[in-house]
Design an enzyme around this catalytic site. Sequence first.
Site, PDB file in Angstrom:
ATOM      1  N   ASP A  24       0.852  -1.196   0.000  1.00  0.00           N
ATOM      2  CA  ASP A  24       0.000   0.000   0.000  1.00  0.00           C
ATOM      3  C   ASP A  24       0.886   1.244   0.000  1.00  0.00           C
ATOM      4  OD1 ASP A  24      -2.232   1.600   0.225  1.00  0.00           O
ATOM      5  OD2 ASP A  24      -2.607   1.162   2.338  1.00  0.00           O
ATOM      6  N   GLU A  66       2.655   5.001  -4.083  1.00  0.00           N
ATOM      7  CA  GLU A  66       2.599   5.917  -5.242  1.00  0.00           C
ATOM      8  C   GLU A  66       3.908   6.724  -5.446  1.00  0.00           C
ATOM      9  OE1 GLU A  66      -1.047   4.454  -4.088  1.00  0.00           O
ATOM     10  OE2 GLU A  66       0.190   5.737  -2.827  1.00  0.00           O
ATOM     11  N   ASP A 125      -9.248   4.037  -1.724  1.00  0.00           N
ATOM     12  CA  ASP A 125     -10.112   4.556  -0.661  1.00  0.00           C
ATOM     13  C   ASP A 125     -11.393   5.144  -1.239  1.00  0.00           C
ATOM     14  OD1 ASP A 125      -8.147   3.767   1.047  1.00  0.00           O
ATOM     15  OD2 ASP A 125      -7.148   5.703   1.050  1.00  0.00           O
TER      16      ASP A 125
END
Length: 928
Positions: free
Chosen positions: A453, A456, A576
């Site tokens: 997670d 990015e 999300d």
Amino acid sequence: MSSPSSLLSLSSLYVLLVLISCFSGGYSSSSSTPTKIGKGYRLIAIEETPDGGFLGHLQVKQKNKIYGPDIPLLQLYVKHETQDRLRVYITDAEKQRWEVPYNLLPREQPPSSKQTIGRSRKNPITVSELSGSELIFCYTADPFSFAVKRKSNGQTLFNSSSGGSASFGELVFKDQYLEISTQLPKDASLYGLGENTQPHGIKLYRNDPYTLYTTDVSAINLNTDLYGSHPVVMDLRNVGGEPFAHAVLLLNSNGMDVFYTGTSLTYKVIGGVFDFYFFAGPTPLGVVDQYTSFIGRPAPMPYWSLGFHQCRWGYHNLSVVEDVVENYKKAKIPLDVIWNDDDHMDGHKDFTLNPNNYPRPKLLAFLEKIHNIGMKYIVIIDPGIAVNSSYGVYQRGITNDVFIKYEGEPYLAQVWPGAVNFPDFLNPKTVAWWGDEIRRFHELVPVDGLWIDMNEASNFCSGKCEIPKGKQCPSGTGPGWICCLDCKNITNTRWDDPPYKINASGLQVPIGFKTIATSAVHYNGVLEYDAHSLYGFSQSIATHKALQGLEGKRPFILSRSTYVGSGKYAAHWTGDNKGTWEDLKYSISTMLNFGIFGVPMVGSDICGFYPAPTEELCNRWIEVGAFYPFSRDHANYYSPRQELYQWDTVAKSARNALGMRYKLLPYLYTLTYEAHISGAPIARPLFFSFPTYKECYGLSTQFLLGNSLMVSPVLEQGKTEVKALFPPGSWYGMFDMTQTIVSKGQYFTLDAPLNEVNVHLYQNTILPMQQGGMISKEARMTPFSLIVTFPAGATEGQAKGTIYLDNDELPEMKLGNGYSTYVELYATMNQGTVKVWSEVQEGKFALEKGWKIEKITVLGLGGSVNTSALEINGSPVAPGTSNVELSSLEQKHLQDLEEDKKTTLKVEVAGLDLPVGKNFAITWKMGA
């Protein structure tokens, strides 16, 4: 898990060599008049290359300084790499430029730059086109432009000539600004360009912004650059009733804006090269096959990954997790995988356990218990490694020099544990160190997969930061996502403040905002500015290599950030989302896009990540989510509990929808095999199966699993019926197989009570099912049944299907290793005789496992209920002489069949005992 700051809406943040045919039939352009930059380039030399390609030089026509100086001389390379793939590559002719690394995405190397072309060479070109099997490349010399045409019908697929168009200008190529456009016909349907949440559905929408730059912003932000970068467009056109699909990939990892006007598409890119790949199709499935053949086939998935998954950020201790597993069992809701967000960690540090809340002896005992029944356990890893001198992972990282640098020191950022450094996955030493850390952690906790997670990469701070002196950061009392490092903005380099501002975060924020500073440096001097959007992709590759090296088992990795080729290594969830009806609807378009991107194992957080779904919404969401390829309920720390057993009505809907999913597991697993060998998406838009039917080109509220299983969910509050589009043909209800819909291509209004979802099976299909269960391991060993569908009431028909079975722990998903079986299933109906048979490849594995077919159900048959002359493998079966029973039942039609108001029948052959691993044949006669 994301910082709640990213969950907020972002508005709260701050001479002609051309053949005339090449460009005939130009498309009308938009009335908008964007700024045109320069006069483009002219082709000054071109020749054939030994490998059958074109090599040319382009010279700038008129220099200007908008967004920086032009690169004066460019090199053009064109090659038909396969019969259905064309490459058009443009770079600086004199200096090497950044490209997606060839070791990350293996592909042919173009000729090196600095080649001299012209009179000194042997093969000057005098024609202006290069023809391949399916595609033709043609060009104009001055100003230079090119077009790609379909050979079979002359259709222009891409045309970069502005042709006096008001909507775009000529080719621009500067160090930090590249621009190129293509004309488009008005009726082209475009898909792709992700990752973003598209409010208008799956089709690209005229004048919506499409920015590609991997960013940790919540998926609730519409038309915004989200976690992944996929600069690929699928283009579907219907020409005189005949559909043609193709795709265009711009293989470039730099930030970019792509502008779609309805009649043109313009790319504005802040670095790298133009490396275009054109995929000829002409079917949507053909396009994805060709695309994944190039970028990498989707990863094999373990069987259990198709089961249901439960997660939550906020399972404070192990006893909570144990209770969740127990409560699913009590509620009789299937569950295969239990997840931990970072609650299991010691101080949010990767590869650690909290000794108080997740003591290792108790955790190991729990894992032994769930592993014994076939359940699995997955935990999260964030890339940021805590800066902590007593933390072994960090110490070994410093020793091995694995971190991204800024001004010669590891770049300092902040994520959940506080101050962190980011591993540089472009560095081979980092890949080895990462593999060793995963090995060490697996020895500590035998996890079954990893969830990567925040890759990015996400940073709670921006700029150049230092650990503050004299205060604790984070304090441990306030929110963990507030930046507490001492930071200064970095705007002193052209990498941190480029001349062209992409629409980052939908607000033109600086490209280093809340991520790694773009002037930071990777291995071999590579700038974060160039490699930014590859971070999650490179981490997925390193993680896949590590997991595969552990026990030689098939890895399961879930990654938030993705790039072109990520599907070869990882599954994806859409990040999300919010517990709203709109987000439920958006999830379908994002899922379908990722199938096109070559990442078919995808799903959204069921019931929404935050803040709190209503009971009705959660009912409807599990009815959709039970049919996502990746099916997981996940919620935020700050949300109320939303496991499916929390409401009685939701538990009922879950038992119904997940009950069907678990019966469909052999079909879903066969689809993962098809995805792995051909790229075929698991979940698909309807136009994949019905490309001639234009009405479904923009349909974003229904979807197919495979070719023929259609899900038509309720997506609006308060509705107990759904208006669903049925492409032409016969469709059969999966929950009530007597329900028949014969469509001419029209909408039908279907009953949809709160606990029911409409799923229909199309004609000409053989669908393998099993009996389901509470866990995939037990469901997998139950007897098979086959559902055969014919066009309702037809006197002749044929159907087919497949089953793929293997040892799902093996890394490879393939035939020929002695641990897999492939079954082709066929059925015909002709002159009153029905025949169903199989052709088995490599039956040994299925025979050893003892899999049997117990029942065959045939839908849509004409004739009377009096069936006769049943034969199995050539032997007649007299009534009452065996366990085999042949029965028939009239089907219900949602509307009357027009021809003679024919009745149609559901015929069932039960009590069978047919080994899946052996060829079989069954025939019987229908009564007149």
